[in-house]
Motif scaffolding. Structure first.
Motif, short mmCIF file in Angstrom:
data_model
loop_
_atom_site.label_atom_id
_atom_site.label_comp_id
_atom_site.label_asym_id
_atom_site.label_seq_id
_atom_site.Cartn_x
_atom_site.Cartn_y
_atom_site.Cartn_z
N SER A 25 -3.67 -35.10 -34.71
CA SER A 25 -3.82 -34.55 -33.37
C SER A 25 -5.00 -35.19 -32.65
N LYS A 28 -3.97 -39.28 -32.06
CA LYS A 28 -2.96 -39.62 -31.06
C LYS A 28 -3.36 -39.22 -29.64
N GLU A 29 -4.45 -38.50 -29.51
CA GLU A 29 -4.83 -38.01 -28.18
C GLU A 29 -5.11 -39.16 -27.21
N ARG A 32 -1.88 -41.01 -26.48
CA ARG A 32 -1.00 -40.17 -25.66
C ARG A 32 -1.45 -40.18 -24.21
N ASN A 33 -2.75 -40.05 -23.98
CA ASN A 33 -3.27 -40.07 -22.61
C ASN A 33 -3.01 -41.42 -21.94
N ASN A 35 -0.59 -43.62 -22.63
CA ASN A 35 0.83 -43.77 -22.35
C ASN A 35 1.28 -42.90 -21.18
N ARG A 36 0.73 -41.70 -21.09
CA ARG A 36 1.06 -40.81 -19.97
C ARG A 36 0.62 -41.41 -18.65
#
Length: 91
Positions: A25, A28-29, A32-33, A35-36
Motif C-alpha cells: 500500500s 504503490k501510492e 498510483r498517483n 498514473n492517475r
C-alpha cells in the motif's frame, strides 16, 4: 520507568508495523498517483507546470521504493521501538 522512552517506543512501533503488514500500500501510492495524473492529462486536464506530461512519461516517480525495502525499514523500526520500550521500562 522513563515515560519519554516508552512513548517513543510505542510511537515507532505504531508507525513501523503497518510497513511490515502492508508494504504494497505504501509502495504503490506514488506509482498510483503518477498514473492517475498522467491519465488526467491525456484526457485534457491542464498542466500544472511546463511539460508536466512529458516529465511524467519520461521519468519514474522520485520516491518509489520496493515492497521489500519498505518491509526492511519496518523491521528496523520495530527493532528500534522494542529497544526504546525496554530501555524505558528498565530505567
Amino acid at each position: 520507568m522513563d515515560g519519554l522512552m516508552i512513548g517513543l517506543g510505542i510511537t515507532i512501533l505504531a508507525l513501523a508495523i503497518p510497513a511490515i503488514i502492508r508494504p504494497e500500500s505504501l509502495h504503490k501510492e506514488s506509482l498510483r498517483n503518477r498514473n492517475r495524473r498522467l491519465e488526467e492529462l491525456r484526457n485534457g486536464a491542464p498542466e500544472r507546470y511546463f511539460e508536466e506530461q512529458r516529465e511524467l512519461e519520461a521519468y519514474r516517480p522520485r520516491f518509489d521504493p520496493s515492497s521489500r525495502t519498505i518491509r526492511a525499514l519496518g523491521f528496523v523500526g520495530v527493532t528500534l521501538g522494542v529497544l526504546s520500550l525496554f530501555q524505558g521500562i528498565s530505567q
